[in-house]
Design a protein around this motif. Structure first.
Motif, PDB file in Angstrom:
ATOM      1  N   LEU A  53     146.321  93.858  74.435  1.00  0.00           N
ATOM      2  CA  LEU A  53     146.215  95.128  73.708  1.00  0.00           C
ATOM      3  C   LEU A  53     144.781  95.388  73.259  1.00  0.00           C
ATOM      4  O   LEU A  53     144.317  96.536  73.262  1.00  0.00           O
ATOM      5  N   ALA A  54     144.065  94.328  72.877  1.00  0.00           N
ATOM      6  CA  ALA A  54     142.669  94.498  72.479  1.00  0.00           C
ATOM      7  C   ALA A  54     141.822  94.948  73.665  1.00  0.00           C
ATOM      8  O   ALA A  54     140.892  95.751  73.514  1.00  0.00           O
ATOM      9  N   ARG A  55     142.156  94.448  74.852  1.00  0.00           N
ATOM     10  CA  ARG A  55     141.384  94.800  76.055  1.00  0.00           C
ATOM     11  C   ARG A  55     141.663  96.224  76.513  1.00  0.00           C
ATOM     12  O   ARG A  55     140.756  96.960  76.897  1.00  0.00           O
ATOM     13  N   PHE A  56     142.935  96.657  76.467  1.00  0.00           N
ATOM     14  CA  PHE A  56     143.299  97.955  77.025  1.00  0.00           C
ATOM     15  C   PHE A  56     143.542  99.031  75.970  1.00  0.00           C
ATOM     16  O   PHE A  56     143.679 100.203  76.312  1.00  0.00           O
ATOM     17  N   GLY A  57     143.629  98.649  74.704  1.00  0.00           N
ATOM     18  CA  GLY A  57     143.741  99.635  73.637  1.00  0.00           C
ATOM     19  C   GLY A  57     145.159 100.058  73.331  1.00  0.00           C
ATOM     20  O   GLY A  57     145.567 100.105  72.187  1.00  0.00           O
ATOM     21  N   LYS A  58     145.927 100.380  74.362  1.00  0.00           N
ATOM     22  CA  LYS A  58     147.318 100.781  74.175  1.00  0.00           C
ATOM     23  C   LYS A  58     148.096 100.453  75.440  1.00  0.00           C
ATOM     24  O   LYS A  58     147.524 100.307  76.528  1.00  0.00           O
ATOM     25  N   ILE A  59     149.392 100.357  75.283  1.00  0.00           N
ATOM     26  CA  ILE A  59     150.247  99.945  76.395  1.00  0.00           C
ATOM     27  C   ILE A  59     150.087 100.867  77.598  1.00  0.00           C
ATOM     28  O   ILE A  59     150.013 100.417  78.746  1.00  0.00           O
ATOM     29  N   ARG A  60     150.025 102.179  77.370  1.00  0.00           N
ATOM     30  CA  ARG A  60     149.974 103.117  78.490  1.00  0.00           C
ATOM     31  C   ARG A  60     148.725 102.926  79.345  1.00  0.00           C
ATOM     32  O   ARG A  60     148.733 103.221  80.539  1.00  0.00           O
ATOM     33  N   SER A  61     147.651 102.424  78.747  1.00  0.00           N
ATOM     34  CA  SER A  61     146.425 102.198  79.514  1.00  0.00           C
ATOM     35  C   SER A  61     146.598 101.114  80.569  1.00  0.00           C
ATOM     36  O   SER A  61     145.799 101.017  81.504  1.00  0.00           O
ATOM     37  N   LEU A  62     147.638 100.299  80.432  1.00  0.00           N
ATOM     38  CA  LEU A  62     147.906  99.274  81.441  1.00  0.00           C
ATOM     39  C   LEU A  62     148.291  99.888  82.785  1.00  0.00           C
ATOM     40  O   LEU A  62     148.255  99.209  83.810  1.00  0.00           O
ATOM     41  N   ALA A  63     148.664 101.163  82.778  1.00  0.00           N
ATOM     42  CA  ALA A  63     149.088 101.817  84.024  1.00  0.00           C
ATOM     43  C   ALA A  63     147.985 101.805  85.070  1.00  0.00           C
ATOM     44  O   ALA A  63     148.263 101.848  86.272  1.00  0.00           O
ATOM     45  N   THR A  64     146.726 101.749  84.635  1.00  0.00           N
ATOM     46  CA  THR A  64     145.610 101.760  85.585  1.00  0.00           C
ATOM     47  C   THR A  64     144.998 100.377  85.775  1.00  0.00           C
ATOM     48  O   THR A  64     143.977 100.242  86.441  1.00  0.00           O
ATOM     49  N   ALA A  65     145.611  99.355  85.192  1.00  0.00           N
ATOM     50  CA  ALA A  65     145.045  98.006  85.261  1.00  0.00           C
ATOM     51  C   ALA A  65     145.094  97.456  86.682  1.00  0.00           C
ATOM     52  O   ALA A  65     146.034  97.715  87.435  1.00  0.00           O
ATOM     53  N   VAL A  66     144.078  96.701  87.034  1.00  0.00           N
ATOM     54  CA  VAL A  66     144.051  95.991  88.311  1.00  0.00           C
ATOM     55  C   VAL A  66     143.900  94.503  88.020  1.00  0.00           C
ATOM     56  O   VAL A  66     143.538  94.095  86.915  1.00  0.00           O
ATOM     57  N   PHE A  67     144.167  93.689  89.024  1.00  0.00           N
ATOM     58  CA  PHE A  67     144.216  92.244  88.832  1.00  0.00           C
ATOM     59  C   PHE A  67     142.912  91.699  88.247  1.00  0.00           C
ATOM     60  O   PHE A  67     142.931  90.871  87.332  1.00  0.00           O
TER      61      PHE A  67
END
Length: 226
Positions: A53-67
């Motif tokens: 959560l600290a890295r992406f800010g919010k759960i929805r931002s994980l939608a664009t996460a890559v490995f």
């Protein structure tokens, strides 16, 4: 040395809390801890959830996460990174409106509902062709191009190659605008006109071109861009 979750009072452990109080009682970090099951490299599973959560800010931002991004989180190894990305993909698919092969194309809203979760979070423009038979029933959809943040190069030869291979009689084009604004650009209008011309020469009907933004879309056929 950090205390492991097993040393916590039972009521504070994420999995036990979920079983006794329900998932709604857990924080987002605790929900992620249940997914991870165990910590790693001196971090508890809850620590890993907080780090995500600290890295992406919010759960929805994980939608664009890559490995590669996920692996940069301290304590998160390849296996847990894969778990997290698998969870994100399942959530995307849950949000999609299913449009199965054999189902008829009726309305651009149905196309938007099918593609919105897949494309709304994309960081790059992606261009899809939805192949249809002579009764406008779906054969399958194919991604024919992926570009940059603001544009994608669309070659008519690449677009119509799967159309010919699948003997499609009609096609609907779909692409996204990562900016969030689905208003067609002059380039969008020009390439759509070119694709319609090629389709006419080949005897393939181009029924629509749908541009997807954040929470809204534009249909060329419905909104007067033909």
């Amino acid at each position: 040395m950090k205390r492991t979750i097993k040393s916590w009072p039972e009521d504070d452990r994420p999995r036990e809390k979920l079983l006794t109080q329900g998932p709604q009682a857990l924080t987002e970090a605790e929900l992620l801890a249940v997914i991870f099951r165990q910590g790693g490299r001196g971090y508890s599973a809850v620590d890993l959830g907080r780090a995500v959560l600290a890295r992406f800010g919010k759960i929805r931002s994980l939608a664009t996460a890559v490995f590669g991004e996920v692996r940069q989180i301290p304590g998160l190894g390849p296996a847990k990174a894969a778990q997290l990305l698998a969870l994100v993909e399942l959530c995307k698919r849950y949000g999609e409106h299913p449009w199965q092969p054999g189902e008829v194309f009726r309305d651009p809203a149905d196309v938007y509902a099918h593609f919105r979760e897949r494309l709304a979070s994309e960081k790059k423009e992606s261009f899809y062709a939805v192949l249809l038979d002579n009764r406008h029933r779906k054969i399958r959809d194919v991604r024919v191009s992926q570009g940059s943040l603001t544009t994608t190069v669309v070659c008519p030869r690449d677009v119509f190659e799967p159309v010919v291979r699948e003997a499609a009689a009609a096609v609907v084009f779909v692409h996204n605008h990562p900016s969030g604004d689905p208003t067609p650009s002059p380039e969008d209008v020009a390439i759509t006109r070119r694709l319609r011309e090629v389709g006419e020469l080949m005897g393939v009907r181009v029924l629509d071109h749908i541009v997807i933004g954040h929470g809204r879309y534009v249909s060329f056929a419905r909104d007067g861009y033909w």
